[in-house]
Design a protein around this motif. Structure first.
Motif, mmCIF file in Angstrom:
data_model
loop_
_atom_site.group_PDB
_atom_site.id
_atom_site.type_symbol
_atom_site.label_atom_id
_atom_site.label_comp_id
_atom_site.label_asym_id
_atom_site.label_seq_id
_atom_site.Cartn_x
_atom_site.Cartn_y
_atom_site.Cartn_z
ATOM 1 N N PHE A 421 0.836 -1.179 0.000
ATOM 2 C CA PHE A 421 0.000 0.000 0.000
ATOM 3 C C PHE A 421 0.884 1.245 0.000
ATOM 4 N N LYS A 422 0.616 2.153 -0.911
ATOM 5 C CA LYS A 422 1.459 3.346 -1.030
ATOM 6 C C LYS A 422 1.262 4.291 0.150
ATOM 7 N N ARG A 423 0.100 4.251 0.728
ATOM 8 C CA ARG A 423 -0.167 4.993 1.965
ATOM 9 C C ARG A 423 -1.061 4.133 2.841
ATOM 10 N N ALA A 424 -1.015 4.408 4.114
ATOM 11 C CA ALA A 424 -1.815 3.610 5.044
ATOM 12 C C ALA A 424 -3.294 3.849 4.794
ATOM 13 N N PRO A 425 -4.119 2.785 4.803
ATOM 14 C CA PRO A 425 -5.573 2.999 4.750
ATOM 15 C C PRO A 425 -6.019 3.879 5.918
ATOM 16 N N GLN A 426 -7.075 4.623 5.707
ATOM 17 C CA GLN A 426 -7.585 5.468 6.794
ATOM 18 C C GLN A 426 -8.029 4.615 7.979
ATOM 19 N N ARG A 427 -8.619 3.457 7.669
ATOM 20 C CA ARG A 427 -9.035 2.538 8.726
ATOM 21 C C ARG A 427 -8.698 1.118 8.286
ATOM 22 N N THR A 428 -8.151 0.343 9.221
ATOM 23 C CA THR A 428 -7.820 -1.054 8.965
ATOM 24 C C THR A 428 -8.493 -1.904 10.033
ATOM 25 N N PHE A 429 -9.254 -2.904 9.589
ATOM 26 C CA PHE A 429 -9.945 -3.795 10.504
ATOM 27 C C PHE A 429 -9.302 -5.181 10.419
ATOM 28 N N VAL A 430 -8.821 -5.669 11.553
ATOM 29 C CA VAL A 430 -8.175 -6.972 11.621
ATOM 30 C C VAL A 430 -9.225 -8.011 12.010
ATOM 31 N N VAL A 431 -9.420 -8.997 11.139
ATOM 32 C CA VAL A 431 -10.465 -10.003 11.332
ATOM 33 C C VAL A 431 -9.879 -11.396 11.132
ATOM 34 N N HIS A 432 -10.755 -12.405 11.191
ATOM 35 C CA HIS A 432 -10.406 -13.789 10.860
ATOM 36 C C HIS A 432 -9.171 -14.257 11.639
ATOM 37 N N GLY A 433 -9.190 -14.024 12.941
ATOM 38 C CA GLY A 433 -8.131 -14.489 13.822
ATOM 39 C C GLY A 433 -8.647 -14.559 15.242
ATOM 40 N N GLU A 434 -8.185 -15.534 16.010
ATOM 41 C CA GLU A 434 -8.563 -15.580 17.420
ATOM 42 C C GLU A 434 -8.069 -14.311 18.102
ATOM 43 N N LEU A 435 -8.745 -13.902 19.161
ATOM 44 C CA LEU A 435 -8.543 -12.578 19.731
ATOM 45 C C LEU A 435 -7.075 -12.283 20.023
ATOM 46 N N SER A 436 -6.384 -13.184 20.711
ATOM 47 C CA SER A 436 -4.987 -12.917 21.065
ATOM 48 C C SER A 436 -4.123 -12.784 19.814
ATOM 49 N N THR A 437 -4.441 -13.578 18.794
ATOM 50 C CA THR A 437 -3.694 -13.507 17.536
ATOM 51 C C THR A 437 -3.948 -12.186 16.830
ATOM 52 N N ALA A 438 -5.215 -11.799 16.731
ATOM 53 C CA ALA A 438 -5.567 -10.538 16.076
ATOM 54 C C ALA A 438 -4.937 -9.349 16.792
ATOM 55 N N GLU A 439 -4.895 -9.406 18.118
ATOM 56 C CA GLU A 439 -4.273 -8.318 18.888
ATOM 57 C C GLU A 439 -2.788 -8.192 18.558
ATOM 58 N N MET A 440 -2.105 -9.325 18.479
ATOM 59 C CA MET A 440 -0.670 -9.291 18.175
ATOM 60 C C MET A 440 -0.423 -8.802 16.751
ATOM 61 N N PHE A 441 -1.293 -9.199 15.817
ATOM 62 C CA PHE A 441 -1.094 -8.743 14.440
ATOM 63 C C PHE A 441 -1.393 -7.247 14.316
ATOM 64 N N ALA A 442 -2.438 -6.784 14.988
ATOM 65 C CA ALA A 442 -2.746 -5.347 14.965
ATOM 66 C C ALA A 442 -1.579 -4.534 15.522
ATOM 67 N N ALA A 443 -0.973 -5.050 16.594
ATOM 68 C CA ALA A 443 0.193 -4.361 17.171
ATOM 69 C C ALA A 443 1.357 -4.353 16.190
ATOM 70 N N ALA A 444 1.548 -5.452 15.464
ATOM 71 C CA ALA A 444 2.638 -5.524 14.483
ATOM 72 C C ALA A 444 2.415 -4.532 13.344
ATOM 73 N N ILE A 445 1.170 -4.390 12.892
ATOM 74 C CA ILE A 445 0.861 -3.412 11.845
ATOM 75 C C ILE A 445 1.225 -2.005 12.321
ATOM 76 N N HIS A 446 0.827 -1.698 13.537
ATOM 77 C CA HIS A 446 1.087 -0.368 14.086
ATOM 78 C C HIS A 446 2.588 -0.122 14.260
ATOM 79 N N GLU A 447 3.287 -1.120 14.822
ATOM 80 C CA GLU A 447 4.700 -0.924 15.147
ATOM 81 C C GLU A 447 5.608 -1.010 13.916
ATOM 82 N N GLN A 448 5.339 -1.959 13.024
ATOM 83 C CA GLN A 448 6.246 -2.174 11.898
ATOM 84 C C GLN A 448 5.898 -1.350 10.664
ATOM 85 N N LEU A 449 4.620 -1.072 10.465
ATOM 86 C CA LEU A 449 4.214 -0.285 9.302
ATOM 87 C C LEU A 449 3.907 1.161 9.657
ATOM 88 N N GLY A 450 3.726 1.429 10.942
ATOM 89 C CA GLY A 450 3.431 2.790 11.370
ATOM 90 C C GLY A 450 2.014 3.233 11.066
#
Length: 465
Positions: A421-450
């Motif tokens: 993605f050339k720029r971050a989407p205005q809103r990103t919804f993390v789905v299709h993952g068990e809660l703890s998994t989705a939380e870790m992936f959401a954190a990775a998006i925030h930390e690694q992609l900004g």
């Protein structure tokens, strides 16, 4: 514009998303829940008026994404269902099999026959599947179409299974336009059979899966080495059987390719492979029909061997009848038995587990995601015994999890896809993952992609876009 999360929110199964404007309402996927309390959840799943839905966009033919479509149609949905051409062919096979399973379970259950409630019967019937298929429309990848005057859509290859799609939607309401991208299930790059997921470079709103968003898969070559070791050790040294619970669509075809290719390389010796799944046989036929969509080397090898023109020392048999399936349980050694269901909660694999789990010389190969509450999850979690057909079965066979065969992208692959993605989407919804998994992936998006605006919707949440 409103987006509601009706499934696969803080869990993996039941994928279903409702998109609404003042002039249209449509679904992206209409999947079946699997695992704990799944029957009741599927009965209650269509919490909206099916007659109010204008159309459905379907990402792929796995039951957790398409499995409630016949029920949707039977309850009044009369609009078109759009999917890729390969998905359309697979859909008729998968849904008919799902209906047959439900009808058989109903006939075999005295409790269901005694009950007179409306929801005591099957979720849907084979006849309702046929009616549903009349509403399905097939499309090519990359071909833009307009299911409604306010909606433009296009399917991109998701690299998950044959026909799987990322859905790009341009949605208009009054003078506002939003581009919404649903990732569907994304595949792991560099895998045999299917192509890599198509990169997408922009979106206002992204709905992204996170099945394995908290971990990295074992390397593919390392996974293949483990597969070779388990098969050779079990068949040649320990004189046992290898039982593989596998999804009939996608995983079975990949396993067949690997076993054939490893035999060609001389890494596996003389083998007898049984695919104990009529559904897998049909899915394999559809796969070969759409061979032009496959990786070129995989296409050539599969077509040669499955057409009977190969002289490789691997014997492959698709069993069809119940008697043929029962006969496999008399085999004490030397067999690789691939059977559904992939999470061990239904199908013929349960009988093969019953006859092989208690034998220390045998091996069970787990090759895909196992949802919470399923028998497969209990095996992966290290239970010492399980209940099958009312009998306590001790687990003495080796349990091997080949994570590198997953059809889902791991965290690194998901992030690599998102980096296009050339720029971050205005809103990103993390789905299709068990809660703890989705939380870790959401954190990775925030930390690694900004990226900011990364959200974890819960079941039945609705958001204004």
């Amino acid at each position: 514009m409103k987006l509601s999360f009706l499934g696969a929110a803080q869990e993996v199964t039941g994928s279903c998303y409702l998109v609404e404007t003042d002039r249209t309402r449509f679904l992206v996927d209409c999947g079946m829940f699997q695992g704990r309390n799944s029957r009741q959840r599927n009965i209650e799943a269509l919490s909206f008026d099916p007659k109010s839905i204008d159309f459905v966009l379907l990402t792929h033919a796995h039951i957790d994404h398409c499995g409630l479509l016949p029920r949707l149609c039977a309850r009044g949905f009369a609009g078109p269902i759009y999917a890729t051409d390969a998905t359309v062919d697979l859909l008729s096979v998968m849904l008919a099999d799902s209906a047959r399973i439900q009808e058989n379970e109903f006939r075999q259950s005295p409790r269901h026959r005694r009950e007179r409630r409306v929801d005591s019967g099957p979720l849907y019937t084979v006849a309702q599947v046929r009616q549903c298929m009349n509403q399905v429309r097939g499309l090519k990848y990359r071909k833009s179409f307009q299911p409604h005057q306010d909606v433009d859509a296009v399917f991109r290859d998701a690299g998950h299974i044959l026909g799987s799609a990322i859905v790009e939607i341009q949605l208009r309401e009054h003078n506002i336009s939003r581009k919404i991208v649903f990732s569907g299930d994304l595949g792991q790059p560099g895998r045999p059979i299917v192509n890599d997921p198509t990169p997408i470079d922009n979106a206002d709103v992204l709905v992204i899966e996170s099945t394995y968003g908290n971990r990295l898969h074992k390397g593919f070559s390392e996974t293949v080495d483990e597969l070779v070791a388990v098969v050779n050790n079990t068949l040649a040294k320990r004189q046992g059987n290898v039982v593989v619970p596998a999804f009939a669509l996608g995983r079975t075809q990949e396993l067949l390719f690997l076993l054939i290719d490893l035999t060609r390389q001389g890494r596996l010796a003389d083998m007898q492979v049984y695919v104990d799944s009529p559904l897998a046989k049909e899915a394999t036929s559809v796969t070969l029909k759409h061979a032009s969509s496959l990786d070129a080397s995989a296409r050539a090898l599969l077509q040669t061997h499955l057409s009977g023109k190969s002289d490789l020392p691997i014997r492959l048999e698709f069993t069809e009848s119940v008697d043929d399936s029962i006969a496999l349980n008399r085999i004490r050694s030397g067999a690789i038995i691939i059977a559904g269901s992939g999470m061990c909660d239904a199908g013929r694999v349960r009988h093969h587990l019953r006859h092989n789990l208690g034998r220390a010389e045998c091996a069970i190969l787990i090759t895909g995601f196992q949802a919470e509450g399923t028998l497969g999850r209990k095996l992966v979690d290290g239970n010492r015994e399980v209940t099958l057909f009312g009998e306590q079965i001790p687990i003495r066979a080796g349990i091997h999890t080949l994570g590198g065969l997953s059809a889902h992208a791991d965290q690194a692959a998901l992030l690599a896809w998102a980096r296009h993605f050339k720029r971050a989407p205005q809103r990103t919804f993390v789905v299709h993952g068990e809660l703890s998994t989705a939380e870790m992936f959401a954190a990775a998006i925030h930390e690694q992609l900004g990226w900011k605006g990364v959200e974890l919707p819960a079941l039945h949440d609705s958001v204004i876009l």
